[in-house]
Design an enzyme around this catalytic site. Sequence first.
Site, PDB file in Angstrom:
ATOM      1  N   ALA A   1       0.845  -1.198   0.000  1.00 57.77           N
ATOM      2  CA  ALA A   1       0.000   0.000   0.000  1.00 57.77           C
ATOM      3  C   ALA A   1       0.881   1.249   0.000  1.00 57.77           C
ATOM      4  CB  ALA A   1      -0.903  -0.011   1.235  1.00 57.77           C
TER       5      ALA A   1
ATOM      6  N   GLN B   1      -5.767  -6.929  -5.722  1.00 61.77           N
ATOM      7  CA  GLN B   1      -5.905  -7.538  -4.398  1.00 61.77           C
ATOM      8  C   GLN B   1      -7.091  -6.928  -3.651  1.00 61.77           C
ATOM      9  OE1 GLN B   1      -3.436  -6.916  -0.817  1.00 61.77           O
ATOM     10  NE2 GLN B   1      -2.834  -9.056  -1.043  1.00 61.77           N
TER      11      GLN B   1
ATOM     12  N   CYS C   1      -3.207  -8.787   6.075  1.00 66.98           N
ATOM     13  CA  CYS C   1      -2.967  -7.428   6.555  1.00 66.98           C
ATOM     14  C   CYS C   1      -3.116  -7.358   8.082  1.00 66.98           C
ATOM     15  CB  CYS C   1      -3.930  -6.448   5.884  1.00 66.98           C
ATOM     16  SG  CYS C   1      -3.687  -4.779   6.483  1.00 66.98           S
TER      17      CYS C   1
HETATM   18  C1  FMN Z   1       4.588  -0.356   3.081  1.00 68.10           C
HETATM   19  C2  FMN Z   1       4.001  -1.743   2.983  1.00 68.10           C
HETATM   20  C3  FMN Z   1       2.702  -1.897   2.514  1.00 68.10           C
HETATM   21  C4  FMN Z   1       2.147  -3.180   2.406  1.00 68.10           C
HETATM   22  N1  FMN Z   1       0.882  -3.328   1.861  1.00 68.10           N
HETATM   23  C5  FMN Z   1       0.394  -4.577   1.635  1.00 68.10           C
HETATM   24  C6  FMN Z   1      -0.834  -4.761   0.932  1.00 68.10           C
HETATM   25  O1  FMN Z   1      -1.510  -3.803   0.493  1.00 68.10           O
HETATM   26  N2  FMN Z   1      -1.267  -6.049   0.733  1.00 68.10           N
HETATM   27  C7  FMN Z   1      -0.554  -7.133   1.194  1.00 68.10           C
HETATM   28  O2  FMN Z   1      -0.970  -8.275   0.992  1.00 68.10           O
HETATM   29  N3  FMN Z   1       0.605  -6.977   1.842  1.00 68.10           N
HETATM   30  C8  FMN Z   1       1.101  -5.740   2.051  1.00 68.10           C
HETATM   31  N4  FMN Z   1       2.331  -5.602   2.627  1.00 68.10           N
HETATM   32  C9  FMN Z   1       3.117  -6.805   2.990  1.00 68.10           C
HETATM   33  C10 FMN Z   1       4.039  -7.202   1.823  1.00 68.10           C
HETATM   34  O3  FMN Z   1       3.279  -7.571   0.688  1.00 68.10           O
HETATM   35  C11 FMN Z   1       4.958  -8.388   2.222  1.00 68.10           C
HETATM   36  O4  FMN Z   1       4.156  -9.480   2.567  1.00 68.10           O
HETATM   37  C12 FMN Z   1       5.873  -8.047   3.388  1.00 68.10           C
HETATM   38  O5  FMN Z   1       6.476  -6.782   3.230  1.00 68.10           O
HETATM   39  C13 FMN Z   1       6.965  -9.124   3.573  1.00 68.10           C
HETATM   40  O6  FMN Z   1       7.778  -9.222   2.436  1.00 68.10           O
HETATM   41  P1  FMN Z   1       9.261  -8.546   2.370  1.00 68.10           P
HETATM   42  O7  FMN Z   1      10.024  -9.064   3.552  1.00 68.10           O
HETATM   43  O8  FMN Z   1       9.807  -8.984   1.051  1.00 68.10           O
HETATM   44  O9  FMN Z   1       9.046  -7.059   2.481  1.00 68.10           O
HETATM   45  C14 FMN Z   1       2.893  -4.328   2.792  1.00 68.10           C
HETATM   46  C15 FMN Z   1       4.186  -4.155   3.274  1.00 68.10           C
HETATM   47  C16 FMN Z   1       4.751  -2.896   3.375  1.00 68.10           C
HETATM   48  C17 FMN Z   1       6.168  -2.754   3.877  1.00 68.10           C
END
Ligand code: FMN
Length: 325
Positions: free
Chosen positions: A13, A65, A96
């Site tokens: 997001a 999504q 979330c």
């Molecule tokens: C700023 C931010 C916004 C996120 N928004 C969403 C979202 O809208 N939908 C979702 O399923 N996950 C969301 N996530 C989670 C990420 O999709 C992901 O699962 C999480 O960051 C772990 O992966 P990473 O370690 O590669 O960052 C968000 C994460 C961050 C940091």
Amino acid sequence: MPVDFPLFLAPMAGVTNTVFRRLCKAKGADVLTTEFVSAEGILHRNARTQYYLEFHEDERPVGVQLFGSEPERLACAAKAVIDWVRPDFLDLNFGCPVNKVVSKNGGSALLKDCPLLTRVAEAVVKAADPVPVTAKIRIGWDQHSVNAVQTARLLEQSGVRRLAVHGRTKEQGYSGEADWAVIAEVAAAVKIPVIGNGDITSAADVLKRRRETGVAGVMIGRAAMSHPWIFSEIRAALENGDIPPPPSFEEKWRFICAHCAAEIAWRGDEIMGMRSMRSRLMSYTKGMPGGSRLRERLSHVGGLAELEDIAALHLQALAGGTIPA
Ligand SMILES: Cc1cc2nc3c(=O)[nH]c(=O)nc-3n(C[C@H](O)[C@H](O)[C@H](O)COP(=O)(O)O)c2cc1C
């Protein structure tokens, strides 16, 4: 051309809008998803939702999504969004952790209510048919209720075609480490492709996770925010085992300026576009030499020409040895 180990840009997001998704695609991301969009926002067709849903044809395959908690409302939203923007797939958000969402029974709250989670998935799969429905989960609500295998089985039985698993519980938020052992258990427990997610920061991480867990692909979030080159580095490592050298500072700045220019063009307003990029500039410059002074200047950058000046001065200082590279 279909790839046998797809790389997913994680929905984020406020980050993964159409501009950034296209840049990541150009760097090698295979599958893109919008940030989470509320079913109610879709049903009311509000202006913000339109902004979240915007994508370009060259982003395909691209998914929308959805989040919500009422099966009937989500089913109606699924139908509406398919008619509206024709995505390649719909993705259900069961991960979330944000209070605003969880308090209304959405996102990771559904991990605590498997019957409702199943009804949501079944209703959306039926409404979306023939458009495929995928889902994204966390491994459970807290460390005492890790239920990703059970959730994955229920989602598979409900007709969900692919599952992304973020290896943290809701309670963890973003703290601690993603538990890839649970992700591996999920991958072994279901037949649908399982996409592993959590803490990937390099191509070497991906080679290790692929070798050890049986996932069908990986999803990358925060690392792509500061280093979108990660997708091409992973692809090169998967194809020939070699990881290309990191981009030069010149290349990084070219990319950063191009991202800002594209964001401004998309928003049609230089001040608004630049302001919306400030937090992104902080991510991009994380770890750069002279970073804190640089970030101080970037925190009030007002336009593209000013950004280009800051970039030129930084490159000059690096070349002149005023700041050590
Ligand atoms: C700023 C931010 C916004 C996120 N928004 C969403 C979202 O809208 N939908 C979702 O399923 N996950 C969301 N996530 C989670 C990420 O999709 C992901 O699962 C999480 O960051 C772990 O992966 P990473 O370690 O590669 O960052 C968000 C994460 C961050 C940091």
